[in-house]
Motif scaffolding. Structure first.
Motif, short mmCIF file in Angstrom:
data_model
loop_
_atom_site.label_atom_id
_atom_site.label_comp_id
_atom_site.label_asym_id
_atom_site.label_seq_id
_atom_site.Cartn_x
_atom_site.Cartn_y
_atom_site.Cartn_z
N ASP A 183 -6.87 -3.85 4.98
CA ASP A 183 -5.57 -3.16 4.94
C ASP A 183 -5.82 -1.67 4.80
OD1 ASP A 183 -2.87 -2.64 4.69
OD2 ASP A 183 -2.55 -3.89 2.92
N ASN A 184 -4.81 -0.84 5.12
CA ASN A 184 -4.95 0.60 4.94
C ASN A 184 -4.28 1.10 3.67
OD1 ASN A 184 -2.24 0.54 5.54
ND2 ASN A 184 -2.37 1.87 7.34
N ASP A 185 -3.78 0.18 2.84
CA ASP A 185 -3.19 0.54 1.55
C ASP A 185 -3.36 -0.64 0.62
OD1 ASP A 185 -0.64 -1.17 1.35
OD2 ASP A 185 -0.44 -0.27 3.34
N PRO A 186 -3.16 -0.46 -0.70
CA PRO A 186 -3.45 -1.52 -1.66
C PRO A 186 -2.30 -2.49 -1.91
CG PRO A 186 -2.93 0.49 -2.83
CD PRO A 186 -2.89 0.83 -1.38
N ARG A 187 -1.30 -2.53 -1.04
CA ARG A 187 -0.15 -3.41 -1.24
C ARG A 187 -0.12 -4.47 -0.14
NH1 ARG A 187 2.86 -0.24 -4.85
NH2 ARG A 187 4.51 -1.78 -4.93
N ASP A 210 4.28 -4.92 7.45
CA ASP A 210 3.16 -3.98 7.39
C ASP A 210 2.14 -4.38 8.44
OD1 ASP A 210 0.92 -2.46 6.83
OD2 ASP A 210 1.06 -2.68 4.66
N SER A 215 -0.61 -3.13 9.26
CA SER A 215 -2.02 -2.86 9.00
C SER A 215 -2.73 -4.01 8.30
CB SER A 215 -2.15 -1.58 8.15
OG SER A 215 -1.65 -1.81 6.84
N GLN A 216 -1.98 -5.03 7.85
CA GLN A 216 -2.57 -6.15 7.11
C GLN A 216 -3.16 -7.15 8.10
OE1 GLN A 216 0.79 -5.77 3.60
NE2 GLN A 216 0.88 -7.46 5.04
N ASN A 275 7.00 -6.43 -1.72
CA ASN A 275 6.11 -5.28 -1.59
C ASN A 275 5.35 -5.11 -2.89
OD1 ASN A 275 4.90 -2.91 -0.65
ND2 ASN A 275 6.61 -1.65 -1.34
N VAL A 286 1.69 -4.80 -5.19
CA VAL A 286 0.30 -4.38 -5.19
C VAL A 286 -0.59 -5.61 -5.13
CG1 VAL A 286 -1.48 -3.19 -6.54
CG2 VAL A 286 0.86 -2.30 -6.49
#
Length: 350
Positions: free
Chosen positions: A52-56, A61, A63-64, A144, A146
């Motif tokens: 992923d490109n973020d921690p959530r 999304d 990017s997951q 949404n 973390v």
């Protein structure tokens, strides 16, 4: 790029009352489940590796993605398949409540048409009971959360001896305020302890490290994702650093380490002021990753909700105490160290 795991109970391991189904038949919002009961048939959690490109881990999304091929409900999805947290539902046994997430692999049209299983919000050990009908009391679209707040297995099996200021002590006897030995900071106090009884099968089956392997002085059992510290020149050769954390499951690629299925386990976790290297049955391993627990804002509030009474100093999130390898990287390192071991000897940490 953040990489993490989401533990999912497959749809085939879940019973919905009245012949209901998890699939997102109401625009993916989960409202079709309200009023029904959901029973988790067995604690056979499947670990899904995510890049992923973020921690959530969230809804909508792009990017997951799957980090490697993964099989769910008998279907193998390819590396890079898109993933979403399609909806959330609230489950209750009449006393306690849990938040479940509809885990979706985007392989249908519309994308929300299938739900491959449920994940849960709850942090380490925060899974609901199995075999108990849980009533769906509410449904929400667009979760949404973390990734660190999703439920995961807890680490050390009961009986594991942790090095303290009073010598080795069984992990289940430790309480907040007890001081344990760390590789970097000396003696530090425990801030929180957690424990949960599970049947050691499927993804809950413990990894057993034999005495003499990886620094263990007596047999050590930990959960599969618990990280063991490896100190070896081959780590620097392959990954540019002489000390790395390796998921325990990676070490089963070498002699002296195996999965043990079917045994009852009582897993325990230890939270300190920061992520530390601690000694368990002689082997160096990790304390609970408390980056989220010491975070400000929503992340910290969520984790404190899961662990009432968790009180940490007001500090900025800290890094992991050592670089961490992915499972396949850890397997590569374990095999390299094992191949260099003299004769039939067990792989050891330098």
């Amino acid at each position: 790029m953040p990489d993490y795991s989401i533990f999912v109970l497959e749809e085939t391991r879940i019973t919905v009352s009245g012949g209901g189904q998890l699939d997102g038949v109401t625009q993916g919002d989960g409202s079709h489940l309200v009023g029904r009961t959901i029973t988790l048939d067995a604690p056979d959690w499947i670990e899904v590796a995510v890049t992923d490109n973020d921690p959530r881990f969230s809804d909508n999304d792009g990017s997951q993605r799957l980090d490697g091929a993964q099989t769910l409900n008998g279907v193998t999805y390819p590396n890079g398949a898109r993933l979403e947290a399609e909806y959330s539902i609230t489950l209750s046994d009449g006393t306690d409540s849990w938040t479940a997430i509809g885990f979706n692999v985007n392989d249908s049209s519309p994308a929300y048409a299938t739900i491959e299983g449920l994940a849960f919000i709850g942090g380490p050990g925060g899974f609901p009971p199995t075999g108990v009908p849980l009533t769906v009391t509410a449904a929400q679209e667009g979760p949404n959360f973390v990734a660190a707040t999703y439920a995961t297995p807890i680490c050390y099996d009961a009986g594991t001896e942790i090095e303290t200021d009073r010598g080795p002590r069984p992990v289940e006897t430790l309480t907040p305020g007890d001081r344990i030995a760390t590789a970097d900071t000396g003696l530090v106090p425990i801030r929180w302890v957690g424990g949960r009884h599970v049947i050691g099968a499927g993804r809950f089956a413990p990894v057993e490290i034999a005495a003499g392997a990886w620094g263990a002085t007596r047999t050590l059992r930990v959960s599969q994702q618990h990280r063991i510290l490896i100190r070896d020149p081959r780590a620097e050769l392959l990954f540019g650093t002489p000390e790395v954390f390796v998921p325990a499951i990676s070490l089963t690629a070498a002699p002296g380490t195996r999965l043990v299925s079917g045994a009852a386990c009582h897993y325990h976790h230890l939270l300190l002021d920061r992520h530390e290297v601690i000694r368990a049955n002689g082997a160096w391993s990790e304390s609970l990753d408390n980056a989220a627990a010491t975070g400000r804002g929503e992340e910290g509030e969520l984790l404190r909700t899961f662990f009432p009474g968790l009180a940490l100093p007001d500090a900025a999130p800290g890094p992991l105490s050592r670089p961490c390898l992915r499972r396949r990287e850890g397997e590569l390192l374990a095999r390299a160290i094992s191949a260099a071991a003299p004769g039939p000897g067990l792989p050891r940490c330098a």
